[in-house]
Design an enzyme around this catalytic site. Sequence first.
Site, short mmCIF file in Angstrom:
data_model
loop_
_atom_site.label_atom_id
_atom_site.label_comp_id
_atom_site.label_asym_id
_atom_site.label_seq_id
_atom_site.Cartn_x
_atom_site.Cartn_y
_atom_site.Cartn_z
N HIS A 1 26.66 -47.65 -34.51
CA HIS A 1 26.78 -47.06 -33.16
C HIS A 1 28.27 -46.98 -32.85
CE1 HIS A 1 25.78 -45.91 -29.20
NE2 HIS A 1 25.26 -47.02 -28.71
N HIS B 1 24.16 -37.86 -37.22
CA HIS B 1 23.77 -38.26 -35.87
C HIS B 1 22.27 -38.11 -35.74
CE1 HIS B 1 23.76 -38.57 -31.50
NE2 HIS B 1 24.95 -39.12 -31.64
N ASP C 1 32.96 -40.18 -33.63
CA ASP C 1 33.79 -41.27 -34.16
C ASP C 1 34.70 -40.85 -35.30
OD1 ASP C 1 32.93 -43.33 -32.47
OD2 ASP C 1 31.03 -43.41 -33.56
N1 CMC Z 1 26.53 -40.77 -44.93
C1 CMC Z 1 25.68 -40.51 -45.93
N2 CMC Z 1 24.39 -40.20 -45.77
C2 CMC Z 1 23.92 -40.17 -44.54
C3 CMC Z 1 24.75 -40.43 -43.41
C4 CMC Z 1 26.11 -40.73 -43.67
N3 CMC Z 1 26.92 -40.98 -42.65
N4 CMC Z 1 24.01 -40.32 -42.29
C5 CMC Z 1 22.78 -40.01 -42.68
N5 CMC Z 1 22.71 -39.91 -44.03
C6 CMC Z 1 21.55 -39.52 -44.83
C7 CMC Z 1 20.56 -40.67 -44.92
O1 CMC Z 1 20.83 -41.47 -46.06
C8 CMC Z 1 19.28 -39.92 -45.03
O2 CMC Z 1 19.15 -39.42 -46.33
P1 CMC Z 1 17.70 -39.39 -47.09
O3 CMC Z 1 16.90 -38.41 -46.26
O4 CMC Z 1 18.00 -38.95 -48.47
O5 CMC Z 1 17.16 -40.79 -47.00
C9 CMC Z 1 19.47 -38.70 -44.12
O6 CMC Z 1 20.88 -38.48 -44.12
C10 CMC Z 1 18.99 -38.91 -42.70
O7 CMC Z 1 19.69 -40.06 -42.16
P2 CMC Z 1 19.05 -41.19 -41.28
O8 CMC Z 1 19.72 -42.49 -41.62
O9 CMC Z 1 17.55 -41.12 -41.38
O10 CMC Z 1 19.48 -40.70 -39.85
P3 CMC Z 1 19.42 -41.55 -38.52
O11 CMC Z 1 19.17 -40.59 -37.44
O12 CMC Z 1 18.50 -42.71 -38.64
O13 CMC Z 1 20.90 -42.14 -38.43
C11 CMC Z 1 23.19 -42.40 -37.97
C12 CMC Z 1 21.91 -41.62 -37.63
C13 CMC Z 1 24.26 -41.98 -36.97
C14 CMC Z 1 22.93 -43.90 -37.77
C15 CMC Z 1 23.60 -42.10 -39.42
O14 CMC Z 1 23.87 -40.73 -39.56
C16 CMC Z 1 24.81 -42.94 -39.87
O15 CMC Z 1 24.63 -44.07 -40.31
N6 CMC Z 1 26.05 -42.39 -39.73
C17 CMC Z 1 27.24 -43.16 -40.04
C18 CMC Z 1 27.56 -44.08 -38.87
C19 CMC Z 1 28.14 -43.31 -37.72
O16 CMC Z 1 29.03 -42.48 -37.88
N7 CMC Z 1 27.65 -43.66 -36.51
C20 CMC Z 1 28.16 -43.06 -35.28
C21 CMC Z 1 27.12 -42.24 -34.59
S1 CMC Z 1 27.84 -41.24 -33.29
C22 CMC Z 1 28.39 -42.37 -32.15
C23 CMC Z 1 27.30 -43.00 -31.38
O17 CMC Z 1 26.70 -42.30 -30.56
O18 CMC Z 1 27.08 -44.18 -31.58
#
Ligand code: CMC
Length: 445
Positions: free
Chosen positions: A285, A324, A380
Amino acid sequence: MTTEQTIKPEQSDGAAPNGRDVLSVTDERTGRQYELPIEDGAIRAAHLRQIKVSDDDFGLMSYDPAFLNTASCRSAITWIDGDKGELWHRGIPIDQLCEHSNYLEVAYLLIFGELPKKEQLDAWVHDITIHTFVHENIKKFVEGFRYDAHPMGMLLATVGALSTFYPDAKKIKDQGERYMATIRMIAKMPTLAAFAYRHNLGLPYVYPDNDLHYPGNFLSMMFKMTELKYEPDPRLAKALDVLWILHADHEQNCSTSAVRSVGSSDVDPYSAVAAGVAALYGPLHGGANEAVLKMLDRIETTDNIPGFLEGVKEGNERLMGFGHRVYKNYDPRARIIKKHVDAVFEVTGRNPKLDIAVELEKRALEDDYFVKRKLYPNVDFYSGLIYEALQLPPEMFTVMFAIPRTSGWMAQWQEMVDDPEQKIARPRQIYTGGGPRDYVPMDKR
Ligand code: CMC
């Protein structure tokens, strides 16, 4: 309506051709049919409870770990269109707010729902300005933290502790107390943040300077040394103000849900916001901006980007600052921040990590892995570069997110308290354990 959008009533185009907003369900276990009303593009999960196989059946539940497709509230504060990459506060697009407004005015808009008239804004800014000081005892317990305590840990503790200084904040239905808690929280958050920063450096705390505007006063509390009066660089103060507008609210994200969920127990708002700070601390987050800088440090040069991206694709690590839950397009906040990076570097000198970030973004956006999953830079990705140019250590980056998010948390908390449909948050579970079984005495195990 796609899964990437939040539900917006007037755009819910799911009405049946015959005009009946009803979902017909057949339970194949019993052959019974049910009609579930559709309102604002949603069915009520509680309506599923009538679907039973027998009289003593609890009734059908919906299972939605991490709330991927469950609206937990009605909210009129923030709208995100994840497919288009749009963000509005109280209906006003974020780019207009960044161009014409300032953080305290946006905070007013979030809390009260309308842009203030001049005298309303003057009174609001005045009230916040005269509440920037904290009780002297807070200074004493900040001193009790280890020299290297993480500033988010300190912020979390000090915000929670504010509730003990203002016990009347427990009267959450009292409009006057609510207003005071809102004012105090927005006013004191920068002071607590700056104290945490100065504690890490072993520097004396700087008291607020109420002659300065909100971001300028923060810069003074952070960086003032021996000068009699700190004069903030207007370009840096402006960039900070824009960053704070961009971070002010973002609908039902992890920390806002935490504030609403904890606040639904009728606890005071300081304690509820402390829960929000705790949620924001996490690297998935608000902690992502700190993680981005650490990632850029590790990548070191643009030559190492292909190898790094291979590691991400193999699942060994994440590309921090990308992806996201809601945006499946460029995060509009990242786009606006990117525009301000140059203005800040004009004052501070160019951060060489910008080249790595720009190249990393370019390569990722050309790569099938990221394209297929609709992974774009989020808020971020670039904010940390600005914070680093301001000479903030990475540990402070999430604190810089928590300061402005306070107005969003308070707006959402108030909306939750006033919502007659809300009750104490209490999700159901699907029990996967065994039992009943007998307790086994120690000598028989
Ligand atoms: N790098 C590599 N792969 C990713 C990333 C990433 N940053 N984000 C998502 N994926 C992949 C994930 O592995 C999954 O792949 P597969 O379908 O093959 O399993 C697919 O994309 C969907 O991802 P998810 O984890 O199911 O998506 P989510 O909605 O649960 O997670 C997130 C959203 C923001 C937690 C995630 O994108 C992430 O961990 N990003 C990096 C951390 C980050 O930058 N966070 C800040 C978010 S914006 C600020 C805020 O509002 O907090």
